[in-house]
Design an enzyme around this catalytic site. Structure first.
Site, mmCIF file in Angstrom:
data_model
loop_
_atom_site.group_PDB
_atom_site.id
_atom_site.type_symbol
_atom_site.label_atom_id
_atom_site.label_comp_id
_atom_site.label_asym_id
_atom_site.label_seq_id
_atom_site.Cartn_x
_atom_site.Cartn_y
_atom_site.Cartn_z
ATOM 1 C CE1 TYR A 110 -4.145 -1.293 -0.391
ATOM 2 C CE2 TYR A 110 -3.643 -2.653 1.520
ATOM 3 C CZ TYR A 110 -4.455 -2.353 0.449
ATOM 4 O OH TYR A 110 -5.557 -3.088 0.201
ATOM 5 C CG ASP A 160 -1.689 -34.773 9.049
ATOM 6 O OD1 ASP A 160 -2.022 -35.014 10.225
ATOM 7 O OD2 ASP A 160 -2.309 -33.992 8.289
ATOM 8 C CD GLU A 203 0.420 -31.295 9.256
ATOM 9 O OE1 GLU A 203 1.085 -32.354 9.362
ATOM 10 O OE2 GLU A 203 -0.309 -31.054 8.276
#
Lengths: 542, 401
Positions: free
Chosen positions: B121, B281, B229
Site C-alpha cells: 500500500y 500427519d 502440525e
C-alpha cells in the site's frame, strides 16, 4: 386474360374451372380448349410479372436498381466515346413512396430514332450480341426500369439527349407497350438544353430511400471507388449535394471486342450461330465466327468431331452438332486473347479506394488474365486497412465489383465473398472467425473484369462460382494479404519501439529517486542518473 | 521513550540462573543491513557513472541452489545467481527493487517496520509527497498485486543477504501458539521494560508467538518441545494440559511453520538446551514440507536458513511404521503425494542422501497410504496423549531423524 368463364372465379392461372355444380366434377381440358389460350408471351409482359428477376422486388431495391441501370448505361456510353464521364444523379421525393430519379451524363448522346427503342423496348441494345467488356450486358436494364416506373406510377419515362453542339436536343416521353414489347411515344419535342452533348433520363417510380449498406448513397460511393475517373454529383432526396471528385484523369484502357472462344459457347448458342453465319462450310464457319480458330485448328476440330471440314453448315443436324461440341472439347485450342479485358489497375484502384475510404494502408493486386469457359477475365483485389472511419473490431467490409459496377445484394451467394471467407487471413495478421470474413478495420475490394461476367441471375447481383474465378480471387486476396502483413509487422515494430520508449521514460525516474534516497544524491546527480540510463537503454534495444 | 512505569511483573525475581542466555548467532542490529543496502546501491550507481548498464545479482532461491551438509545441519544457499541487467524488459522490476531498497533504508533509519501488505500500500500512496523520502507513493512503479511486491521483497532479502526483519519488513502471519511450563521474557512495547509471560497462565487459550522474536528470553523446567502440525491436535493436548504431565512445551505450527515460529523454537531450544520433536500427519507433505522446513529451512529462504531452523529436531510421528504398529485408519496416496515423495528423494538436498528417510518415503509410497495425526482418535480420543506419545518418547529409535 382467359376469356370464356362466365361463372365464378376467373383465375389468371392455367386451368378452367367448371361451373359450380353439386358433385363438382372436373371437366378435363382438351387440346383444342387449351390451344385457345395458348399464345406468345412478350418479354416485357414476362418481366412485368417477374420484376424481381431484374432487381425490382422491393421499393427500396427498385430505386437503387433504376439508378444503377441508368448510371451503367451512361458510363458505358461515355467510355466508348472516349469521354471522361461526369454524371449527375438526382433523387427527388414527391411525397410518400413517390420518387423521381434522374441521371444525366456528358456522353455522346443518342440518335433520335434510337431513343424510343433503347428506352422503350426490352432486350434492345448493342451489348448482347458481342463480347466486349462493358457494364451492361443484356439490354434489359434501363427499359425495365422505365417499365417498372410506368407500372407503379403510370408515368412515362422522360429522355433528353443531344449528340453534339449545334445539334438539337430531343425530349421524349415514352411508354412501353408491354404486350408487344414496343415503345409508345407520348411526346417528342425539341427543347433548349444547356448541355453540349449527353443524355438525361428521368423516371418516376414507387421507391423507398434509406441509408445503409444497400442504399443509393453506398452504390455511388462504391462506383466512385471502382471508377476513379468518373465525376459524380449526387443530389440526394434531403437536398444535400455530394460530389465524388475524380481521383485520376486517365480514362480506362480501351478494350477490344472479341469473337467468342469455341470453349465458351454452349450448344444452343452454337445452333443459333450456325443459323446466322454467312459461311458455307463448317471449317469456314469455325474460322470466321470464333477467336483462336485458324484453318489448322478448324481442321483439327473437324477431325476430332469426325465431321468433314467441307460439310454444309445449313445441313448440320442435331447429331452433327453434338459431335461438333465434343470435337471442340477434344481439340487443343489457344486461350482467347486478353486485350479485350481491362483492369482498373493497381494504382487507380488504390486511388479510388483512397478517395472514399480514408485508411492507414492500402494494397492492391491485379492478376494476370485468366480464362473460364473460354471467357477471358482479370481479377483485382484491394484493401484499405485502419483509419478513423473503419470499425476496429467489426467484420471486414467486402466490396464486390464486376466490370466496374458495385454489387450490393446477395453477398453470400457471390463467389467474391466466398473467396474472401476461404482466404486464410490469419496468415496475414488479422483475426478471422472460422467460416467468416476477417475482423478488423479493413475494407476489401474484389473486382472481376470480363467480357462476360457469369452472374447468378438477370438482376446481376452475384458472381457464379466457377473454380477458375474463385481460384484467381483467392490468389489476388493472398497477394494483398502479404502486403498487409508487411505493413502490419512494420507498424508493430514501430509501436513496440514507442512502447519501449514510454516504458523507459515511465520507470527510469524511479531508479533515480531510489538511488537519491539510498545514497543521498543531489537533485543534479539524480537527473544525471536518469539521463545516463535513458541513453544506455536507448542504445541497447532487445 | 523512557517513561516511568508502575511495577509490572517483576523482571528481577528470576531465582535460578535457569535463564540460559546464549549468544543468539544472529546479529540483531540493523546496521549490517543498512551497510549492505548502501553497498548494493553504490554498486549500481558506480555502474551508471562509468556508463555501464547496472545489474542486480540475486541469488537463486529454490532447492536447485541449496546444499545441505549434515555436519552443519541446515540448508545453505549455493552460489547460483540470477544477474538482472537493466534493460527494457527489466526496467520496471529494477526500478521497483531500487525503490524497495530505499524504502527499507528509511524503515531502518526511522526504526519502524512494515508488513508485506503495508509495503504494497505504501507504494500505492500519492506520488505527490515526493519530498518525503521513503514514504512517498511510487506512481506508475507501484504494484498491481501484492504478489509482485512480495516477490521483489524476497529477491531483495536474498540479494542483501540479511533476514527480512532486519530490513524492517515483517510478515503478518499467524506464527503459532505455545503452551506449557515456560516463562517468556519480553519487553513491554509501551514501557520498554521487561515483562514475564507465563505460558501456563492462559487457561484454555495459549500464548501467540510474535512476529519479531529476537531478544526473547526463556525460563523453563520442561524437558522437551513438541511442535504439532495441526491446531486441532494442539487443542487436544492443551485442553488436557498434556504439557504438565509430559513436562514439555507444546507449540502448534499450523502447517508449514512460519519463520517466526521456527526462530522461536530455535531460540527456545538453544537457550534451554531442549530437544525438539515434530509431530505431523503421516504424509509426504508433512515430511517434506513441514518437517523438513522446521529442521533445515526452506529452499526459498536458504540464505537465512542457518537461523530459521532447528537442526536437531526429530520427527516423532506419524511415521510410516506407526501406521502398521498402531493399525491406524488410512487414506490412499494421491498421485501428487507420490510425486512429492519421489521428488524429495531425487531433488531435495536434505532427503537425497538420508538413508532412514529414503527408506521411510519409499515405504510410504509402497504402502500407497497416508495417515492423519488425528487418526489416533480411532483408538480412543485421548489415546494419542495417553499411549502413543509416551510410548514413542521412550523409543527414540522409532523416530525419524
Amino acid at each position: 386474360m382467359a376469356k370464356k368463364e362466365k361463372t365464378v372465379q376467373a383465375p389468371v392461372g392455367e386451368k378452367a374451372v367448371a361451373p359450380v355444380r353439386k358433385e363438382r366434377k372436373h371437366i378435363h381440358e382438351t387440346a383444342e380448349s387449351m390451344a385457345a389460350r395458348q399464345r406468345d408471351i412478350s418479354v416485357s409482359e414476362f418481366f412485368a410479372k417477374n420484376r424481381h428477376l431484374l432487381g425490382f422486388d422491393s421499393p427500396r431495391k427498385a430505386l437503387l436498381t433504376a439508378i444503377k441501370e441508368a448510371v451503367d448505361n451512361s458510363l458505358d456510353a461515355c467510355e466508348e466515346a472516349g469521354i471522361l464521364p461526369a454524371i449527375i444523379v438526382e433523387v427527388k421525393n414527391l411525397g410518400r413512396d413517390r420518387y423521381i430519379i434522374s441521371v444525366q451524363d456528358n456522353g455522346p448522346g443518342i440518335m433520335k430514332k434510337q431513343i424510343p427503342n433503347i428506352f422503350g423496348k426490352l432486350l434492345y441494345g448493342s451489348k448482347f450480341h458481342r463480347l466486349k467488356m462493358s457494364r451492361g450486358q443484356q439490354g434489359i436494364g434501363i427499359s425495365a426500369a422505365g417499365m417498372y416506373g410506368m407500372l407503379t406510377t403510370g408515368k412515362p419515362v422522360e429522355i433528353i439527349s443531344r449528340t453534339g453542339k449545334g445539334k438539337p436536343a430531343h425530349h421524349f416521353r415514352l411508354q412501353i407497350d408491354t404486350k408487344k414489347n414496343k415503345p409508345e411515344i407520348v411526346s417528342d419535342t425539341e427543347i433548349e438544353w444547356d448541355a453540349d452533348h449527353g443524355t438525361k433520363v428521368a423516371i418516376e417510380l414507387e421507391g423507398k430511400h434509406m441509408q445503409g449498406r444497400q442504399s443509393v448513397d453506398e452504390y455511388l460511393r462504391q462506383t466512385a471507388i471502382a471508377n476513379p475517373h468518373v465525376l459524380i454529383t449526387y443530389l440526394d432526396p434531403n437536398g444535400a449535394t455530394i460530389i465524388y471528385e475524380r481521383s485520376t484523369q486517365e480514362p480506362p484502357a480501351h478494350t477490344q471486342e472479341i469473337k467468342p472462344h469455341p470453349l465458351g459457347v454452349e450448344l444452343g448458342v452454337m445452333q443459333a450461330m450456325l443459323k446466322e453465319t454467312r459461311a458455307r462450310n463448317l471449317a469456314g464457319f469455325l474460322q470466321n465466327e470464333f477467336s483462336r480458330v485458324s484453318k489448322r485448328v478448324a481442321e483439327d476440330i473437324c477431325a476430332a468431331a469426325e465431321l468433314k471440314p467441307g460439310a454444309s453448315v445449313s445441313r448440320m443436324g442435331h447429331v452433327e452438332l453434338e459431335k461438333l461440341m465434343e470435337g471442340i472439347t477434344k481439340t487443343k485450342i489457344m486461350n482467347p486473347p486478353t486485350n479485350c479485358v481491362a483492369p482498373i489497375g493497381e494504382e487507380q484502384l488504390v486511388r479510388g479506394l483512397g478517395s472514399v475510404v480514408p485508411a492507414d494502408f492500402y494494397a492492391s493486386t491485379t492478376r494476370p488474365p485468366a480464362v473460364y469457359r473460354g471467357n477471358p477475365f482479370i481479377i483485382e483485389a484491394a484493401l484499405a486497412y485502419g483509419g478513423q472511419g473503419q470499425e476496429a473490431d467489426g467484420p471486414a467490409r467486402v466490396l464486390r465489383i464486376a466490370n466496374r459496377v458495385p454489387l450490393l445484394y446477395q453477398q453470400g451467394a457471390c463467389c467474391s465473398y466466398q473467396a474472401v471467407v476461404q482466404t486464410n487471413w490469419r496468415n496475414y495478421g488479422i483475426t478471422q472467425p472460422r467460416g467468416g470474413v476477417p475482423q478488423g478495420p479493413v475494407t476489401i475490394v474484389v473486382h472481376m473484369a470480363s467480357v462476360w461476367v457469369p452472374f447468378t441471375s438477370e438482376s446481376k447481383e452475384a458472381i457464379a462460382a466457377y473454380p477458375e474465378i474463385e481460384d484467381e480471387i483467392i490468389k489476388a486476396l493472398q497477394e494483398c494479404g502479404r502486403k498487409l502483413k508487411i505493413f502490419l509487422s512494420s507498424r508493430k515494430r514501430d509501436m513496440d519501439a514507442q512502447r519501449k520508449q514510454d516504458y523507459i521514460s515511465t520507470y527510469l525516474p524511479h531508479i533515480g529517486i531510489g538511488l537519491r534516497e539510498l545514497l543521498g544524491l543531489s537533485e543534479k546527480e539524480e537527473h544525471k542518473v536518469v539521463e545516463t540510463l535513458t541513453g544506455l537503454l536507448e542504445r541497447h534495444r532487445e | 521513550m523512557a517513561k516511568k512505569t508502575t511495577p509490572k511483573p517483576a523482571p528481577e525475581k528470576t531465582p535460578k540462573a535457569a535463564t540460559k542466555k546464549r549468544s543468539t548467532l544472529l546479529d540483531l542490529s540493523r546496521t549490517p543491513a543498512m551497510k549492505k543496502l548502501t553497498g548494493q546501491a553504490e554498486g549500481i550507481y558506480g555502474d551508471i557513472k562509468s556508463g555501464r548498464r547496472p545489474s542486480l545479482r540475486i541469488p537463486i532461491r529454490g532447492l536447485s541452489n541449496v546444499s545441505f551438509s549434515p555436519r552443519k545441519g541446515f540448508f545453505t544457499i549455493g552460489d547460483k545467481v540470477s544477474k538482472r541487467t537493466l534493460s527494457y524488459q527489466t526496467v520496471k522490476p529494477f526500478a521497483q527493487s531500487v525503490r524497495m531498497m530505499a524504502f527499507s533504508k528509511n524503515l531502518i533509519e526511522t526504526d519502524d517496520f512494515a508488513s508485506k501488505r503495508e509495503v504494497y500500500y505504501t507504494a500505492k500512496g500519492s506520488a505527490k509527497r515526493g519530498s518525503e523520502p521513503g514514504s512517498a507513493g511510487w506512481g506508475p512503479a507501484a504494484f498491481k498485486e501484492q504478489d509482485e511486491s512480495d516477490a521483489i521483497m524476497d529477491d531483495m532479502e536474498a540479494m542483501v543477504g540479511v533476514n527480512r526483519e532486519q530490513l524492517g519488513f515483517i510478515p503478518a502471519e499467524q506464527n503459532g501458539s505455545v503452551a506449557g511450563e515456560l516463562i517468556v521474557i519480553d519487553i513491554d512495547p509501551a514501557t520498554g521494560k521487561k515483562i514475564e509471560i507465563d505460558c501456563t497462565a492462559f487457561g484454555r487459550g495459549s500464548y501467540s508467538i510474535p512476529s519479531r522474536v529476537e531478544g526473547l528470553e526463556f525460563r523453563t523446567s520442561a524437558k522437551f518441545v513438541l511442535a504439532v502440525e495441526t491446531a486441532a491436535l494442539f487443542e487436544r493436548l492443551n485442553g488436557h494440559a498434556y504439557w504438565r504431565d509430559g513436562k514439555c512445551i507444546i507449540t502448534a505450527m499450523g502447517g508449514v511453520p512460519t519463520r517466526a515460529n521456527r526462530r522461536f523454537v530455535r531460540l527456545l531450544a538453544d537457550a534451554c538446551k531442549l530437544p525438539v520433536y515434530i509431530f505431523t500427519d503421516g504424509d509426504p507433505y508433512g515430511y517434506c514440507n513441514i518437517y523438513r522446513t522446521m529442521k533445515v529451512g526452506s529452499g526459498n529462504a536458504a540464505h537465512i536458513s542457518e537461523f530459521f531452523c532447528v537442526p536437531h529436531a526429530k520427527l516423532i510421528g506419524v511415521t510410516p511404521q506407526d501406521i502398521r504398529d498402531y493399525s491406524l485408519p488410512t487414506h490412499p496416496l494421491e498421485d501428487k503425494d507420490k510425486k512429492r515423495a519421489q521428488d524429495a528423494i531425487k531433488n531435495d538436498p536434505f532427503f537425497k542422501n538420508n538413508k532412514p528417510w529414503i527408506h521411510a518415503l519409499q515405504d510410504m509410497v509402497k504402502m500407497g497410504v497416508r495417515v492423519e495425526q488425528q487418526a489416533f482418535a480411532a483408538r480412543g480420543l485421548n489415546y494419542v496423549l495417553e499411549t502413543y506419545l509416551p510410548e514413542k518418547l521412550k523409543r527414540p529409535d522409532k523416530m525419524l531423524p
